[in-house]
Every structure is written in C-alpha cells, then in structure tokens.
Design a protein around this motif. Sequence first.
Motif, PDB file in Angstrom:
ATOM      1  N   SER A  67       0.862  -1.303   0.006  1.00 11.88           N
ATOM      2  CA  SER A  67      -0.332   0.122   0.329  1.00 11.88           C
ATOM      3  C   SER A  67       0.868   1.153  -0.268  1.00 11.88           C
ATOM      4  CB  SER A  67      -1.319  -0.085   0.830  1.00 11.88           C
ATOM      5  OG  SER A  67      -1.893   1.057   0.941  1.00 11.88           O
ATOM      6  N   ASP A  68       0.351   2.289  -0.638  1.00 17.29           N
ATOM      7  CA  ASP A  68       1.113   3.785  -0.344  1.00 17.29           C
ATOM      8  C   ASP A  68       1.332   4.514   1.178  1.00 17.29           C
ATOM      9  OD1 ASP A  68      -1.313   6.172  -0.017  1.00 17.29           O
ATOM     10  OD2 ASP A  68      -2.212   4.040  -0.215  1.00 17.29           O
ATOM     11  N   VAL A  69       2.225   4.961   1.246  1.00 20.30           N
ATOM     12  CA  VAL A  69       2.803   5.564   2.284  1.00 20.30           C
ATOM     13  C   VAL A  69       3.384   7.088   2.043  1.00 20.30           C
ATOM     14  CG1 VAL A  69       4.192   5.591   5.056  1.00 20.30           C
ATOM     15  CG2 VAL A  69       3.488   3.330   3.196  1.00 20.30           C
ATOM     16  N   TYR A  70       2.496   7.971   2.724  1.00 22.90           N
ATOM     17  CA  TYR A  70       3.342   9.642   2.342  1.00 22.90           C
ATOM     18  C   TYR A  70       3.549   9.394   0.348  1.00 22.90           C
ATOM     19  CZ  TYR A  70       3.585   9.714   7.247  1.00 22.90           C
ATOM     20  OH  TYR A  70       3.038  10.251   8.110  1.00 22.90           O
ATOM     21  N   GLY A 261      -0.494  20.178   4.162  1.00 18.50           N
ATOM     22  CA  GLY A 261      -0.700  19.510   5.187  1.00 18.50           C
ATOM     23  C   GLY A 261      -1.801  18.440   4.326  1.00 18.50           C
ATOM     24  N   GLY A 262      -0.979  18.562   2.743  1.00 15.11           N
ATOM     25  CA  GLY A 262      -1.404  16.952   2.014  1.00 15.11           C
ATOM     26  C   GLY A 262      -0.755  16.248   1.570  1.00 15.11           C
ATOM     27  N   MET A 263       0.381  16.073   2.741  1.00 13.79           N
ATOM     28  CA  MET A 263       0.515  14.731   2.796  1.00 13.79           C
ATOM     29  C   MET A 263       0.704  13.765   3.608  1.00 13.79           C
ATOM     30  SD  MET A 263       3.446  13.811   1.388  1.00 13.79           S
ATOM     31  CE  MET A 263       5.136  13.404   1.542  1.00 13.79           C
ATOM     32  N   ILE A 264      -0.651  12.686   2.844  1.00 11.04           N
ATOM     33  CA  ILE A 264      -1.543  12.180   3.974  1.00 11.04           C
ATOM     34  C   ILE A 264      -1.210  10.806   4.138  1.00 11.04           C
ATOM     35  CG2 ILE A 264      -3.403  11.477   4.258  1.00 11.04           C
ATOM     36  CD1 ILE A 264      -5.212  13.506   3.159  1.00 11.04           C
ATOM     37  N   PHE A 265      -1.437  10.352   5.074  1.00 12.49           N
ATOM     38  CA  PHE A 265      -0.707   8.502   5.277  1.00 12.49           C
ATOM     39  C   PHE A 265      -0.799   8.022   4.718  1.00 12.49           C
ATOM     40  CE2 PHE A 265      -0.879   4.493   7.784  1.00 12.49           C
ATOM     41  CZ  PHE A 265       1.049   4.638   7.732  1.00 12.49           C
ATOM     42  N   GLN A 266      -2.310   7.651   4.204  1.00 14.46           N
ATOM     43  CA  GLN A 266      -2.424   6.922   2.620  1.00 14.46           C
ATOM     44  C   GLN A 266      -3.573   7.073   2.052  1.00 14.46           C
ATOM     45  OE1 GLN A 266      -3.416   2.760   4.403  1.00 14.46           O
ATOM     46  NE2 GLN A 266      -0.892   2.068   3.653  1.00 14.46           N
ATOM     47  N   GLN A 267      -3.839   6.818   0.943  1.00 11.03           N
ATOM     48  CA  GLN A 267      -4.595   7.207   0.037  1.00 11.03           C
ATOM     49  C   GLN A 267      -4.915   6.831  -1.311  1.00 11.03           C
ATOM     50  OE1 GLN A 267      -3.681  12.407  -0.811  1.00 11.03           O
ATOM     51  NE2 GLN A 267      -1.788  11.343  -0.796  1.00 11.03           N
ATOM     52  N   PHE A 268      -4.518   5.636  -0.713  1.00  8.69           N
ATOM     53  CA  PHE A 268      -4.919   4.014  -2.188  1.00  8.69           C
ATOM     54  C   PHE A 268      -6.362   4.314  -2.278  1.00  8.69           C
ATOM     55  CE2 PHE A 268      -5.235   2.093   1.830  1.00  8.69           C
ATOM     56  CZ  PHE A 268      -6.642   1.362   1.535  1.00  8.69           C
ATOM     57  N   PRO A 269      -7.498   4.348  -1.227  1.00  9.99           N
ATOM     58  CA  PRO A 269      -9.063   4.182  -1.924  1.00  9.99           C
ATOM     59  C   PRO A 269      -9.040   5.564  -2.987  1.00  9.99           C
ATOM     60  CG  PRO A 269      -8.577   3.921  -0.073  1.00  9.99           C
ATOM     61  CD  PRO A 269      -7.337   5.054  -0.618  1.00  9.99           C
ATOM     62  N   ALA A 270      -8.415   7.014  -2.687  1.00 14.46           N
ATOM     63  CA  ALA A 270      -8.614   7.565  -4.018  1.00 14.46           C
ATOM     64  C   ALA A 270      -8.264   7.575  -5.184  1.00 14.46           C
ATOM     65  CB  ALA A 270      -8.586   9.446  -3.029  1.00 14.46           C
ATOM     66  N   ALA A 271      -6.789   7.633  -4.443  1.00 20.82           N
ATOM     67  CA  ALA A 271      -5.821   7.182  -6.255  1.00 20.82           C
ATOM     68  C   ALA A 271      -5.972   6.118  -6.843  1.00 20.82           C
ATOM     69  CB  ALA A 271      -4.095   6.829  -5.495  1.00 20.82           C
ATOM     70  N   LEU A 272      -6.873   4.789  -6.423  1.00 21.80           N
ATOM     71  CA  LEU A 272      -7.424   3.593  -6.796  1.00 21.80           C
ATOM     72  C   LEU A 272      -8.505   4.013  -7.932  1.00 21.80           C
ATOM     73  CD1 LEU A 272      -6.864   0.281  -4.376  1.00 21.80           C
ATOM     74  CD2 LEU A 272      -6.361   0.858  -7.003  1.00 21.80           C
ATOM     75  N   ALA A 273      -9.501   4.694  -7.292  1.00 17.23           N
ATOM     76  CA  ALA A 273     -10.813   5.266  -8.010  1.00 17.23           C
ATOM     77  C   ALA A 273     -10.403   6.311  -9.043  1.00 17.23           C
ATOM     78  CB  ALA A 273     -11.978   5.603  -7.078  1.00 17.23           C
ATOM     79  N   ALA A 274      -9.498   6.902  -8.563  1.00 22.91           N
ATOM     80  CA  ALA A 274      -9.238   8.300 -10.028  1.00 22.91           C
ATOM     81  C   ALA A 274      -8.523   7.391 -11.481  1.00 22.91           C
ATOM     82  CB  ALA A 274      -8.290   9.165  -9.053  1.00 22.91           C
TER      83      ALA A 274
END
Length: 402
Positions: A67-70, A261-274
């Motif tokens: 999974s993604d991290v930062y 503050g946009g360096m979010i720990f995990q964003q895989f749901p949004a990235a996969l949906a995109a």
Amino acid sequence: MSDTATGQDEQPKEPLSAEDRMRERRSAAYRGATRVLARVGARASLRERLAGLQEAAPGVYDLDEPSDVYGNGVVEALERRVAAVLGTEAAAFFPTGTMAQQVALRCWAARTGNPTVALHALAHPEVHERNAFREVAGLRTVRLTGEPRLPTAQEIRDFAEPFGALMLELPLRDAGFVLPSWEELTELVEAARERDAVVHFDGARLWEATVHFGRPLSEIADLADSVYVSFYKSLDGFGGAALAGPKLLVEEAKTWRHRYGGMIFQQFPAALAALAGLDRELPRLPDYVRHARVVAAALRDGFAEAGVPWSRIHPEPPHTHQFQVWLPYDADVLLETALRQAEETGTYLFPGFWEQKGPGLSMTEVTVTEAGLEWTTEDVRAAVADFVGRLLAETPRTEAPL
C-alpha cells in the motif's frame, strides 16, 4: 442483556429540519429512480461505492503491491499516468483542487515576483473558496470580466495593471460550463505572454473539453504553464486532484503540499478510484458530450411544445456534457415538481438543485453520463411533457424575462 444492548438508553432523535427532510427526500427519489440522465457516484451509498472500487481496482493496479505511504506506490503511479495523459513533464497528487491551485500560483508568484492573479469574477477561487488565495496563499486577485464567458484577449491586453499569472477556468462552470473557441483560447494565452504572465488552467473539468476544442488533452494542456485537474467531477472518483506541469515546478509544489498538510499517510482509495476513472470514464466523455447536445435540443423543443412561455438552454449547443436549464418559475416550485415526477413515475429529469435567479426565474444544471445515453429525443420530450404538465397544473403562466 444491558440497557445499551437493548437500545433502552438511546436518546430520541432530534426532529429533522425542513432542509434535512428535503435532502433525504431528494436522495430517496434519486436512489429509487429508474431513469436519470446521469448516475453520479457521489450520490451512491457507501456499500455501492466500495463495491464499485473492489470491482474496478484489480484492473487498474497490482493489488499485491504494498500500500502507499506518504505518496508513493499507487499514488506515484497515478501521477505518472496523469502526466502522460496531459503530456507534461510531471504531476503531483493533491487531496483537493483548492490546495493544488493555491500551491501552483504561489510557486509561480515566487518565480515572477508578482503575486497578482488575473481571473474571471465567476472563477471557483473567487466564488467558492472563502478568499483562500488571499487569506492563505498571500495572493491578490484581479477580475478581468464578470460576463458569462471567458475573458477576451483584448481585455487581457487592455487590463490596467500588471499581473504575474493568468488563471483560466476551462470550462467556466458558474457561467454555464462554457469554453472559448480554440482560436480564442490560443489568443488568450498569447495575450498573457505578451504581458510576461504565466498561464495556469483551472481544468477541474478539462477532461471533457476535447470535443469542443477538437484537440487531444495533451495539445490543450500544452498551451498552459501548469494545469490542475480533478478526479471526482468528471471521472467519478472519490476525490483528489493533480497539478501537472514542468518537473521543477511539480517538485516545489510537493514541498508546499507537505507544508499545507496534504502529505496524507495513505490515499490508495482515492488513487485507485482516480485510475479507474481514467480507464473507464475518460474514454466515454466524448460520447457524453455529443449526447448532451441531443438532450439539450430535445429539452428546448420539449419545453416549447409543452407550452412553457419561455425557456433557455445555456450554452446552446452545450460545450461539455453539462449545461444550464433556465425556466420562468420559482425554484421551490420546480424542485417540488421534479421530485413528484420522480416519486410517481420513476423518471428524475432534473435531480439537481434549482437556484433562484430572480423573481419567477430559476436555473438548474443538467449532466449527461452513461445513464443518459439510453435516452432518445422522444424519451426526453415525453419526460418534459410530463414535467411541464405537472408544473402548469399548479402554477400560473409568467411572461418571459426581459
């Protein structure tokens, strides 16, 4: 069994406000409708959204990868994909477009030495962001025009003071999702460069502009120094945005992304949906745009045939798969009529919010996506006839606005 388990300690719920009741009623009507012109993911249930992602994700990314991290992993894959589609050197994922554009324009301001951004009075930062450019980014905005169109090249050339950046919202949503012609757009860019200003495209909905311009996305984006795109407005993602442009600018933008503050720990749901949206929705948008023109013409003819004293489709024909409908009735009457039609027939012709624009004059936005492709001209006219019949049965006729 405890009182809590049996629910005996639960407090009675506060009664819903009239606004909340209307929101729930509209939501129920949308979910229960059998015919709509657009099915928008944001209005689906959590279960439906998660099921859709689970179905689409294996086809857009290797789910056995970590999974993604930062911002690494699938987020970096999305950034590379966006840069390739737009033909830019690099791209950076942002949680919101508001953040992406503030960062882009403050980076350009540092380079040009001028914090003034020239834009339209109806541009998103001017209308919907609580003066974020000024209050957060330290930028100053000047308005080139307030007319329901993009500014002209002459207005840019004749503007009375210098500006460091020209920001163009393509399409300009609050003016009716309008776009300039390709020739006009190239002249706008040339006029800005004559004034030593950089050009930034607010391309939240740029994805669907290819039909109107007759150009691929890469050629459109190439006109600008930087471009912002959204992943949820047209691609039906969960959220998020990207800033695309030169590699040095994007690297600096990532630094500011962290600071904002946009360096979010995990964003895989949004990235996969995109990624799923780029695969599924992006290739279909031209069909949506073309069919929106069919729907718009049928709406216009349907209103005339049904006896509405005045109506307006704007723009006509639509520039994208979204456009405005104006009718000479109060917003609450139109909203109630649309709801009753949905509840009683299963056809929700106008599920959007009706905005009061003046006494006896209201506007709503219409979107055409995959669900709308099934509608023929006759289908639209029949739905309009039913809608207007309900409307005229309860409201007096009014004169056309001046």
